[in-house]
Structures are given as C-alpha cells and as structure tokens.
Design an enzyme around this catalytic site. Structure first.
Site, PDB file in Angstrom:
ATOM      1  N   HIS A 166      -8.152   8.048 -11.736  1.00  0.00           N
ATOM      2  CA  HIS A 166      -7.483   7.484 -12.918  1.00  0.00           C
ATOM      3  C   HIS A 166      -8.227   7.806 -14.215  1.00  0.00           C
ATOM      4  O   HIS A 166      -7.692   7.573 -15.300  1.00  0.00           O
ATOM      5  CB  HIS A 166      -7.278   5.967 -12.748  1.00  0.00           C
ATOM      6  CG  HIS A 166      -8.519   5.134 -12.853  1.00  0.00           C
ATOM      7  ND1 HIS A 166      -9.226   4.701 -11.752  1.00  0.00           N
ATOM      8  CD2 HIS A 166      -9.176   4.640 -13.934  1.00  0.00           C
ATOM      9  CE1 HIS A 166     -10.252   3.955 -12.146  1.00  0.00           C
ATOM     10  NE2 HIS A 166     -10.240   3.917 -13.470  1.00  0.00           N
ATOM     11  N   ASP A 198      -8.220   7.400  -5.189  1.00  0.00           N
ATOM     12  CA  ASP A 198      -8.763   7.268  -6.548  1.00  0.00           C
ATOM     13  C   ASP A 198     -10.073   8.041  -6.724  1.00  0.00           C
ATOM     14  O   ASP A 198     -10.986   7.603  -7.427  1.00  0.00           O
ATOM     15  CB  ASP A 198      -8.961   5.805  -6.919  1.00  0.00           C
ATOM     16  CG  ASP A 198      -9.034   5.594  -8.440  1.00  0.00           C
ATOM     17  OD1 ASP A 198      -8.687   6.540  -9.183  1.00  0.00           O
ATOM     18  OD2 ASP A 198      -9.456   4.496  -8.867  1.00  0.00           O
ATOM     19  N   SER A 277     -15.590   3.180 -14.932  1.00  0.00           N
ATOM     20  CA  SER A 277     -14.851   3.821 -13.848  1.00  0.00           C
ATOM     21  C   SER A 277     -15.408   5.198 -13.544  1.00  0.00           C
ATOM     22  O   SER A 277     -15.592   6.026 -14.441  1.00  0.00           O
ATOM     23  CB  SER A 277     -13.376   3.949 -14.225  1.00  0.00           C
ATOM     24  OG  SER A 277     -12.775   2.686 -14.342  1.00  0.00           O
TER      25      SER A 277
END
Length: 422
Positions: A166, A198, A277
């Site tokens: 992402h 992911d 992230s």
C-alpha cells in the site's frame, strides 16, 4: 587685664645669666611676633663675647623630619602589600579553575560512574537503533495522481528493499526514491508487489549496502522488547520502543473496492503512525521480525488515525518468503488449504467449510464440506478471517495439524498446504 605702668619698673632689667634658664624658648624672645611689648617680661640679650657656649638649636616640630629608618619600614609595607596581592590573585585563579570559591556556584553533584545503559553496548536499545538506522530508508512515491511516503529496509547488498504494497500502490507513471538516514537520496524502481499479503519490493540504484539481519517470527513471545523504525508523519529516522503484545493476531485490511489483505500479525504497543508502513519491527537483538503495516485507531477516517498503542506487523517469515518469490519470479505464491469458506459464516466455535476442492490439501487429509474447523496448530478459529490469515502465514508445503468437528465427533488431520494455481 589692663596695663598699669606704675607697677612695672621703668627701665629694663639687666640680663643675669645665672637667674634665667638656658632654654631655647627664651633665647629668641625678642623675635617672638606674638610678644606683648607692654607685658612684664624679662628681655634676654645675647652676649657678644666670643667663646661663649652656643645656644641649643631650635627644632620646628612641624618641619619634615629626615627619613632615617622610616624608608626601610615603607619598603617593607609595600613589599607585604604586593605579596598579599599576588597571593590573592593566585588563590582566586586556583579556586576558579577548581570550581570553588565564595562567588562561584558549582551546579550538580560530583559525577559518579555512568550506569551501564549509558555506555550503550551493541545489545542495548540505543546500540540496536544505531546499527539498524543505516539500513532503513524513507520511501517516496510520486505520480500524476499525487505523492505518498512510507518506509522500507535493505535486504541485500545490491539494493533490494522490502516495503508495503500500500506504500507503492497506484496507477500511471510512478517515480520511486529512497532517502537514507544520512540524507543521501537514491532512485529506485518497482520490482513487484503482492496486494493480498501487502508486501512489495523495490530495487535501489546503489550497491555495497548493509542489509538487515532476519529473525524468526515464529520464535517470538508475548512480552519480548521490540523497536519500530521508520518515518511516521514524514519524521525520518524515528525509533520507538515497546513489546510484543500478541502473536498471530488475524488481520483483514484493505480499502473499499481494493484488495483484501489477510495475515496473522504481530501486535505491538510500540508507537506506529502513518509513514511507518513498510518499516522494520526489530527484536532486542537487532533482528527484523516483522514489517509494520497497519494500526487500529478510534478516528473516523484514515487521515485522522493515530497511534493508540495497537499496531500490527506482518511476520518476517511470511514477508521474506513473499519478497523472495517476487525477486525470483516477479510474483508471490499464495498458500491455500483447498477449501472455501464464506466470510462471516461461523458457528462461534469454529469455521464451517462451504466446499472442499477435490484432490486439494483438505480433501487429501479427509476433510469434507460441512466440517467445522476449530483449530489450526492449536490456534482457535472464530471466523473465516482466522482460517485464511493463519493458512497464509505458512509456506506452501508446510504440514499443519487441523482440528475439526463433524457432527458431534471431534477429529484431527495433518494437512499439507499447497500454493494456489495463479
């Protein structure tokens, strides 16, 4: 008293040397300017004969006296003053240098030996952070649709970097750059990505890099200390600490209309925010055990979300396997059990299988449609997400113990998981 001429002889009294004392104060009476000429006094006349004794010289008490021993005394006094001044100056300088003295205030106490933590040995949190920071990068993605920012970490000397899908997702032409902890910026290209896990891999245009060390995410325990490293809210080189709060926390994430992501995550209370992230979750020995991916928040929307002590990382064993597939083949294999479940269809104490693929792993182990799977390798299942996330934690070919219920009977089976056909 008024002058009475009748009481004083009219003629002067002759000088009688025997009757007047030989005093210097009387020998100069004729020259006394304050003498009253009408006062009754004897006038002394100096003898004119030669050879007589000279009168004692008159010394003026107000006249300056010859120095004599006074010069020696003055020199001694001046020398003493100079010696005192020199001694005082030296004493002040010594006091100032050593932090003492009446007018100097020394702050703090005497320094004792620093604690062991202040020495920052390599296995301390500070030592681990210093060792890992050069291998962590800020990932920047620019496209016509806008820009995004995340984190990543170097996994090979020739520049491969693991990050989240992402972080790099988006359409159109994209430009990738990575910024190191020392501020150096390097261009990068996208190697591949796997939306369902992911995980994504980018390749830096630089070699000779220092890769991170991998830990074993299956060996961690609740309470183990961890560090999260990355660029939360664009604050590069941020390090936060916490513990492993839970393991195998099943996560289903994804934006509406986008891919659904499943994984059995490592839960931590280390502060993680947007921008973390793709960054590493590191154990106390400096080994990467997870990829920071998602947080839980009480905010109504993603832009307002912030850390509340509930962060989740993809286990590194899973992330490493997916990244290796992407580097080797350009895409990742997905681990399956060979059965389908309907999301949300649960019995409260397990997950009911809707269908079982003929010849698939579940069918080969004896499972049938309608069976209720209650545990996989001792992990209890409560909903369909649990089954999917836990299966994808394992590599294709792994053998897991499945506990299931058929009617009123509970049974177990060994299932050899496989890769899907995509």
């Amino acid at each position: 008293m008024p002058y009475n001429p009748g009481s004083v002889p009219a003629r002067p009294v002759p000088y009688n040397a025997g009757s007047v004392p030989a005093s210097p104060w009387w020998s100069d009476a004729l020259g006394d300017p304050w003498r009253d000429p009408h006062a009754p006094a004897a006038v002394v006349l100096r003898p004119t004969t030669t050879g007589a004794a000279e009168p004692e010289p008159v010394v003026d008490p107000d006249a300056p006296r010859p120095p004599g021993n006074r010069s020696v005394l003055l020199v001694a006094v001046v020398s003493a003053l100079l010696a005192g001044l020199l001694g005082g100056s030296l004493g002040y300088a010594f006091a100032a240098r050593n932090g003492i003295g009446g007018s100097h205030t020394a702050l703090g106490g005497n320094g004792a030996s620093p604690p062991a933590a202040a020495n920052r040995p390599p296995d301390s949190l500070a030592g681990v952070a210093a060792r890992l920071l050069p291998s962590v990068v800020t990932v920047r993605v620019a496209s016509s649709a806008g820009s995004s920012l995340g984190s990543g970490f170097v996994v090979s000397p020739d520049g491969y970097v693991i990050t989240n899908d992402h972080v790099v997702e988006g359409g159109g032409t994209q430009t990738f750059t990575a910024v190191f902890s020392d501020g150096n910026t390097v261009s990068a290209k996208l190697v591949g990505q796997d939306p369902e896990s992911d995980i994504a891999v980018i390749k830096l245009a630089k070699d000779g890099l220092t890769p991170v060390q991998f830990g074993d995410s299956d060996a961690i325990a609740v309470g183990d200390p961890v560090l999260a490293i990355g660029s939360p809210l664009a604050l590069a080189n941020t390090v936060t600490s916490g513990i492993v709060s839970a393991v195998d926390r099943t996560i289903q994430a994804g934006d509406p209309g986008g891919p659904v992501r499943y994984y059995a995550a490592i839960q931590t209370d280390a502060a993680v925010n947007q921008g973390n992230s793709g960054g590493p979750l590191v154990d106390g020995g400096g080994r990467v055990i997870g990829v920071n991916a998602v947080i839980k928040s009480l905010a109504a929307d993603e832009q307002s979300a912030g850390n509340i002590g509930l962060a989740f990382a993809i286990p590194i064993n899973q992330a490493k396997r997916v990244a290796q597939d992407i580097i080797d083949t350009g895409k990742a294999r997905r681990t399956v059990i060979g059965a389908k479940v309907t999301s949300g269809r649960t019995t409260g104490t397990g997950v009911r299988l809707d269908t079982v693929e003929p010849g698939g792993p579940a069918a080969s182990a004896g499972l049938r449609a309608g069976d209720v799977v209650t545990r996989i390798d001792r992990h209890p299942l409560e909903e369909a997400t649990d089954l999917i996330a836990l299966v994808r934690k394992y590599a294709p070919g792994a053998v897991v113990t499945v506990e299931y219920r058929r009617g009123s009977e509970t049974q177990t089976a060994s299932v050899t998981l496989a890769a899907d056909a995509q």
